[in-house]
Structures are given as structure tokens and as C-alpha cells.
Scaffold this motif. Structure first.
Motif, PDB file in Angstrom:
ATOM      1  N   ALA A   1      10.019 -42.589  64.290  1.00  0.00           N
ATOM      2  CA  ALA A   1      10.567 -41.264  64.602  1.00  0.00           C
ATOM      3  C   ALA A   1       9.468 -40.260  64.922  1.00  0.00           C
TER       4      ALA A   1
ATOM      5  N   TYR B   1       9.500 -36.208  64.773  1.00  0.00           N
ATOM      6  CA  TYR B   1      10.395 -35.158  64.281  1.00  0.00           C
ATOM      7  C   TYR B   1       9.775 -33.787  64.500  1.00  0.00           C
TER       8      TYR B   1
ATOM      9  N   GLY C   1      14.739 -31.749  64.276  1.00  0.00           N
ATOM     10  CA  GLY C   1      15.184 -32.631  65.342  1.00  0.00           C
ATOM     11  C   GLY C   1      14.427 -33.939  65.214  1.00  0.00           C
TER      12      GLY C   1
ATOM     13  N   THR D   1      13.645 -37.763  67.247  1.00  0.00           N
ATOM     14  CA  THR D   1      13.761 -38.673  68.382  1.00  0.00           C
ATOM     15  C   THR D   1      13.142 -39.998  67.959  1.00  0.00           C
ATOM     16  N   TRP D   2      13.862 -41.089  68.179  1.00  0.00           N
ATOM     17  CA  TRP D   2      13.382 -42.425  67.791  1.00  0.00           C
ATOM     18  C   TRP D   2      12.773 -43.138  68.991  1.00  0.00           C
TER      19      TRP D   2
END
Length: 176
Positions: free
Chosen positions: A21, A23, A62, A64-65
């Protein structure tokens, strides 16, 4: 003292094994506070809650992977350079102290500064400014990945036997 701020967003869960991730934390005015990378966000965020003075300002996040850690590291670097979060140190042009050492960059820094030289964890602490506990934990991860190689126990500067390692070059890299 409250460690957990009230944040918005669903709790992050890894979509599949091996994903990493990137973040972002924002304050109530939507100012970007920090960009980070990790495999397990809730565990990492707990660490931030314990030791970062800006943590109480976090209002939302937030995540995002990315399918690989390398992709996530590159995305994190680009995001920090472009978005300029207030509290990031690495990639933001801010010098760091030992409590802010960029552990995800330990391998690269070790290769750049120590080359093929054999070193102990104490050398990493003294020469790279890494906190001792962090040097131990991250070097263990790098050994598991085959990037640090145990070469044996040798007497260190203190006269006591200590484990010594070598940072192995990546495939295609010429030794230094």
C-alpha cells in the motif's frame, strides 16, 4: 491520551498476497500531511500514532494498492516529489535524523555507502544513523529477501563478537 483519531474512509485490506500500500494522510482542511508505504496499514498507522507528533491532525486517509513493493516504492517517491506532504522527510529535500531514517531505502543506501564491505549492525547504526531496533528489524527482512548475506561472527570495535553481513549486489550490478 487518544491514539486513534477519527478518520473517514473504509479500513484498508490487502487485495491479494504480495500487494503493498501507498497511503496518504490529510488533516481536516484537506492538507496533505504524509505519504507512506507498507504491507499492513493498520499496524503501520499504529506506529505513527505512537511516535509522530502530527498524528492527532490526521482526519482522513487514502490508500492505493500496488502488486509489488518496487512499484509501490516508485509511486511513493513520485507522489512525495510532486505532492510535497508536510511531514515527509525523504524525497522532500528535508534532512532526516536517526529517528526519521527511511528504512525502505536501507539496501540502496548500504550499497551506495558501504559497497561490498563487510559490516555489522553497529556499523549501520553508526555510519548511516539508523536507530538500533530499526537496523535489526530491517536487516532481518533484507536477509530473508537474500539482499543481506550473513558472513560470520567477528570481533567488532567493542571487542565483542558480533554478526557481520554483506549487502549483495543486485543481478547485473558491478561490485563496489
Amino acid at each position: 491520551m487518544t491514539i486513534q483519531p477519527q478518520v473517514t474512509g473504509s479500513l484498508p485490506t490487502r487485495p491479494a498476497p504480495g500487494y503493498t500500500a501507498v497511503y496518504r494522510f490529510y488533516n481536516a482542511e484537506d492538507v496533505l500531511l504524509y505519504i507512506g508505504i507498507c504491507d499492513e496499514p493498520l499496524k503501520r498507522w499504529y506506529n505513527h500514532a505512537v511516535d509522530k507528533p502530527w498524528w492527532p491532525d490526521v482526519a482522513r486517509f487514502g490508500v492505493t494498492w500496488f502488486p509489488s513493493r518496487d512499484e509501490a516504492l516508485e509511486a511513493e517517491r513520485k507522489a512525495i516529489l510532486e505532492e510535497k506532504p508536510l511531514h515527509n522527510v525523504v524525497w522532500n529535500g528535508i534532512p532526516y535524523n536517526s529517528s526519521q531514517f527511511p528504512m525502505q531505502h536501507l539496501y540502496r543506501l548500504t550499497r551506495e555507502r558501504l559497497g561490498d564491505r563487510i559490516f555489522s549492525l553497529r556499523d549501520l547504526v553508526d555510519e548511516l544513523g539508523i536507530p538500533p531496533g530499526s537496523a535489526y528489524a530491517e536487516s532481518r527482512r533484507l536477509r530473508e529477501k537474500g539482499l543481506f548475506q550473513f558472513v560470520g561472527k567477528m570481533k567488532g570495535r567493542s571487542g565483542r563478537a558480533a554478526a557481520h553481513y554483506r549487502a549483495l549486489p543486485l543481478e547485473g550490478e558491478v561490485g563496489r
